[in-house]
Design an enzyme around this catalytic site. Sequence first.
Site: not given
Length: 326
Positions: A47, A183, A201, A211, A234-235
């Site tokens: 990621s 990330t 990330t 995106r 993060t997320g």
Amino acid sequence: MPLIISTWSFSSRGNDTAWPMLASGGSALDAVEACCATVDAAPDVDSVGYGGLPDASGRVSLDGCIMLSPARCGSACALRHHLHPVSVARRVMERTSHVMLAGIDADEFADLQGLPRSELLSPEAKAAWETWSTKPTVIDQSRDRLVAGLRPIDGGPGADGRLFAANAPRASGSEDRWKHHDTIGTLAIDSHGTLAGACSTSGMPYKVPGRVGDSPIIGHGLYVDPTAGAATATGAGELVMGVCGSFLAVELMRQGRSPIEALVATLERIRSSYELQPHHQVAMIALRPDGAWAAAALRPGFRVAVRDDAGSRVLEPDATLLPESS
Ligand code: ASP
């Protein structure tokens, strides 16, 4: 005093790269850049950097930013040819009068800065994308293929997106659940008391091409103000972006909240602003100028990697707001 904290357990290798710099009096800025660069280069982290999962078209794009203060920050996003977005972002900060560069022009800027181009798509990430493109349920993001958005709690337009949920069996509370969702956000304080942060990330796996999430956006994925503190997230970036998550956490510390109080209040703001789905995760870390720090997550499974005089460790967050499946 020196300390470096980073999101997710895989970042402990980045902390370990950065620690000798901090321990020998080096700068927090160099430390956070080095920490992210180590993780970018690791092919097993899918990621971030090389090994990062590609977008829906099968092409990797990378985002990152770096920050010392409101007057000293830089960002680069949608890079397709340079492995270390934080290093590009640092050059934006130090060598231009701008804050953020994007896309092909950011890659060309990096070329002019002498940063080498490299292949970003690992054979493993390519194979994962090929599997996903024929069987999109392997990663449960089928609705992202229809360019779905998040459904705001006020019932506004848009279907609910399904971000980052893997179908693989997993142990309860394990990091595995969020394994494509990682990330690196890193915060450091050096022996001179200077704070710095960085974020790197490959974004949401199989995202709609173009995106960009929260990670490279100052105030969203990262915010640092030497007078108040630093925070990174993060997320599911779309959830963080709707509340200016990292800026909010730092502002709450400025108002006197402790790092953990600031993070919990920020995650509560996210919880009250969206109809959260079981696959939605956001985790944050925060660091105050006096060295106090905290980590918190919406759901179980997040880990924070810490390196200081006491050694290197990977810890559970101080607070988790929701159970795994609500
Ligand atoms: N926050 C990142 C993004 O939305 C993804 C992640 O943390 O995994 O791009």
